[in-house]
Design a protein around this motif. Sequence first.
Motif, PDB file in Angstrom:
ATOM      1  N   TYR A   5       0.609  -3.767 -13.010  1.00  0.00           N
ATOM      2  CA  TYR A   5      -0.281  -3.659 -11.724  1.00  0.00           C
ATOM      3  C   TYR A   5      -1.133  -4.700 -12.493  1.00  0.00           C
ATOM      4  O   TYR A   5      -1.819  -5.578 -11.492  1.00  0.00           O
ATOM      5  N   MET A  55      -6.804  -2.194 -10.380  1.00  0.00           N
ATOM      6  CA  MET A  55      -6.506  -0.416 -10.636  1.00  0.00           C
ATOM      7  C   MET A  55      -5.083  -0.831 -11.697  1.00  0.00           C
ATOM      8  O   MET A  55      -5.690   0.183 -12.775  1.00  0.00           O
ATOM      9  N   SER A  63      -6.266   7.416  -8.140  1.00  0.00           N
ATOM     10  CA  SER A  63      -6.697   5.846  -8.312  1.00  0.00           C
ATOM     11  C   SER A  63      -5.338   4.794  -7.568  1.00  0.00           C
ATOM     12  O   SER A  63      -6.408   4.854  -6.822  1.00  0.00           O
ATOM     13  N   SER A 110       0.787  -1.337  -0.106  1.00  0.00           N
ATOM     14  CA  SER A 110      -0.353   0.359  -0.688  1.00  0.00           C
ATOM     15  C   SER A 110       1.212   1.228   0.165  1.00  0.00           C
ATOM     16  O   SER A 110       0.627   2.182  -0.552  1.00  0.00           O
ATOM     17  N   GLU A 137      -7.409  -5.571  -5.728  1.00  0.00           N
ATOM     18  CA  GLU A 137      -7.957  -4.415  -5.832  1.00  0.00           C
ATOM     19  C   GLU A 137      -6.466  -3.649  -6.425  1.00  0.00           C
ATOM     20  O   GLU A 137      -6.690  -2.811  -7.317  1.00  0.00           O
ATOM     21  N   ILE A 138      -5.692  -4.160  -6.493  1.00  0.00           N
ATOM     22  CA  ILE A 138      -4.774  -4.021  -7.932  1.00  0.00           C
ATOM     23  C   ILE A 138      -4.627  -4.246  -8.916  1.00  0.00           C
ATOM     24  O   ILE A 138      -4.096  -3.487 -10.331  1.00  0.00           O
ATOM     25  N   THR A 164      -6.032   3.405  -3.841  1.00  0.00           N
ATOM     26  CA  THR A 164      -5.525   1.808  -3.852  1.00  0.00           C
ATOM     27  C   THR A 164      -4.962   1.474  -2.589  1.00  0.00           C
ATOM     28  O   THR A 164      -4.861   0.397  -1.781  1.00  0.00           O
TER      29      THR A 164
END
Length: 292
Positions: free
Chosen positions: A137, A151, A181, A33, A147-148, A185
């Motif tokens: 990503y 993204m 964004s 993160s 989530e990655i 993320t």
Amino acid sequence: MSNEKFNNSEILENLSHIKTITNYKTEYCKQTSIYFIIWGLIWIMGYSIPLLFANSITAGVFWLILGIAGWVITLTTYFKQKKMIPMPLFLRTQLQYTWLGLGIILGIFIFLICVGLLPYTLNNLPFYVVLLVSIMYLLLGIVLAKEIFIMGFWLSVLGVTTFLLFPSLMNIIFAFIGGGSLLLTGVILKEKDKEMSNVNSLNDLIHPKVRLGIMSLLMIYEKCDFSFLKASLSVTDGNLGSHLKKLEDAGYVLITKTFVDKKPKTIVSITDLGEHAYKEYLSVIEAILKNK
């Protein structure tokens, strides 16, 4: 019957690994993160520069400074994390293939530009950067977290749409929507760690494979004799006895010794406390799987 035993064993094996694997993935999402937050800020600043300075040389110098600063912070953070929490082998192997794939794609990009199949201009460069980052990503998302991956997909759609429909607004869109964004993320991955912290709530008395098997069988049959548990779980007398002792000390099972046809017989039954603990354990497992 042997197939049934194999399936039971396989299920218990998978359950016993849930805590370990989820812990690794959760911890790595938490570590990742910070990189999204760092590079999100760099994107916002970098793509904002052409809006403030029309001179391409000035913009290039700023990008160079930001890039160097970003990589210094990234590498410093990486080596600090590596010392504190070494990456598990299975995750390290997966990421090695990810970086290899990205290197190959980057090589193809450079080759296409060099042979003239991809036009190289200052106007196209921001789009190529966004496209390469989105591919990175997507690859990382396959290994680490959805989530990655999302993204990466979002950045690729944003990049292509902006390049084709809004080329004059490319820098401002990439700065605030793209950079924003990335920041979002980073925040989501940080929150994911909090949501999945219940993995540490798994009852360590029940979690080991043999004890989990004992409790599962007792929840089905209420009472089981020692021989049945031993055969079902494929363990030795001593191994089974030591696990039963720990469950008995916790108040989860009741062990009764009796005689049947003048032969000693050990009966194991589950207590109300044990039944409650087992149901709580399953609830935590369900919560972990929902948050995967």
